[in-house]
Design a protein around this motif. Structure first.
Motif, mmCIF file in Angstrom:
data_model
loop_
_atom_site.group_PDB
_atom_site.id
_atom_site.type_symbol
_atom_site.label_atom_id
_atom_site.label_comp_id
_atom_site.label_asym_id
_atom_site.label_seq_id
_atom_site.Cartn_x
_atom_site.Cartn_y
_atom_site.Cartn_z
ATOM 1 N N ALA A 22 9.422 38.193 49.677
ATOM 2 C CA ALA A 22 10.420 37.330 49.446
ATOM 3 C C ALA A 22 10.036 35.837 49.112
ATOM 4 N N SER A 23 10.645 35.336 48.026
ATOM 5 C CA SER A 23 10.266 34.050 47.581
ATOM 6 C C SER A 23 11.036 32.968 48.644
ATOM 7 N N VAL A 24 10.338 31.818 48.512
ATOM 8 C CA VAL A 24 10.876 30.735 49.448
ATOM 9 C C VAL A 24 12.356 30.532 49.251
ATOM 10 N N PRO A 25 12.610 30.189 48.134
ATOM 11 C CA PRO A 25 14.057 30.005 47.604
ATOM 12 C C PRO A 25 14.979 30.914 48.210
ATOM 13 N N GLU A 26 14.513 32.083 48.224
ATOM 14 C CA GLU A 26 15.457 33.680 48.743
ATOM 15 C C GLU A 26 15.688 33.261 50.454
ATOM 16 N N LEU A 27 14.291 32.942 50.823
ATOM 17 C CA LEU A 27 14.464 32.707 52.365
ATOM 18 C C LEU A 27 15.252 31.646 52.828
ATOM 19 N N ALA A 28 15.066 30.528 51.978
ATOM 20 C CA ALA A 28 16.067 29.288 52.253
ATOM 21 C C ALA A 28 17.563 29.588 52.289
ATOM 22 N N GLU A 29 17.906 30.537 51.412
ATOM 23 C CA GLU A 29 19.347 30.728 50.832
ATOM 24 C C GLU A 29 19.650 31.703 52.217
ATOM 25 N N GLU A 30 18.912 32.615 52.645
ATOM 26 C CA GLU A 30 19.073 33.490 53.742
ATOM 27 C C GLU A 30 19.474 32.813 55.109
ATOM 28 N N CYS A 31 18.580 31.972 55.398
ATOM 29 C CA CYS A 31 18.485 31.139 56.554
ATOM 30 C C CYS A 31 19.310 29.996 56.461
ATOM 31 N N ASN A 32 19.728 29.479 55.491
ATOM 32 C CA ASN A 32 20.691 28.339 55.130
ATOM 33 C C ASN A 32 19.749 27.287 55.608
#
Length: 189
Positions: free
Chosen positions: A146-156
């Motif tokens: 997973a990419s950092v932007p994807e993780l950021a969006e998932e976790c808010n």
């Protein structure tokens, strides 16, 4: 004619708002305060309110006076206080009592009231443990691709927060990719 006031009885309650409040918070009912103070019911209520007393319901009084129920409540409040890091205000809300009564119950259960700084340290440690657990989960997903932007969006969370959490658990970071059109190299003449 006798002009001397009657001698005070040992059970007489001083009629100051603070004295009435102290007796009320130790478990006395309004009716009992009326009986020992020779004041009217309304006057006792007014004096209790003047003293800043938080009034309780009849079931709270019964629960407070019942020995086993009081010991159970005290033990429950002590567990919350020592294991969960609750404050006295949170204990008061959990037990439907005032802060003063919550403190008294805590001491009765063998607990020791702590300072504000101790409470802040306990809560900071709990927050650090929670953040570390989150960071370990993010690391596993990041290492799975997973990419950092994807993780950021998932976790808010923001991208910077995700990077900070990943660094917290010493995650080996992949090289950053340049997004957008490829750059052309200029030929030197």
């Amino acid at each position: 004619m006798n002009t001397q006031p009657p001698a005070p009885h040992e059970d007489d309650v001083p009629v100051t708002p603070q004295a009435l409040r102290a007796r009320y918070e130790s478990g006395a009912t309004v009716d009992e305060l009326v009986a020992v103070s020779a004041l009217s019911y309304g006057t006792v209520l007014n004096r209790l309110r003047e003293g800043g007393t938080e009034m309780r319901t009849s079931w709270q009084t019964r629960r407070m006076r019942d020995g086993q129920a009081r010991r159970n409540l005290a033990a429950r409040l002590r567990r919350l206080y020592e294991q969960k890091g609750a404050t006295l205000a949170e204990l008061a809300a959990a037990g439907s009592v005032t802060r003063r009564v919550a403190r008294r119950l805590l001491i009765e259960a063998g607990g020791r009231p702590r300072t504000t700084q101790d409470t802040l340290r306990i809560r900071a440690a709990a927050d650090a443990a929670r953040r570390r657990k989150l960071a370990v989960g993010l690391r596993a997903r990041y290492e799975a691709g997973a990419s950092v932007p994807e993780l950021a969006e998932e976790c808010n969370y923001s991208v910077a927060t995700v990077y900070r959490l990943l660094r917290l658990v010493n995650t080996r970071m992949r090289p950053q990719h340049r997004h957008g059109p490829a750059r052309r190299t200029r030929k030197r003449s």
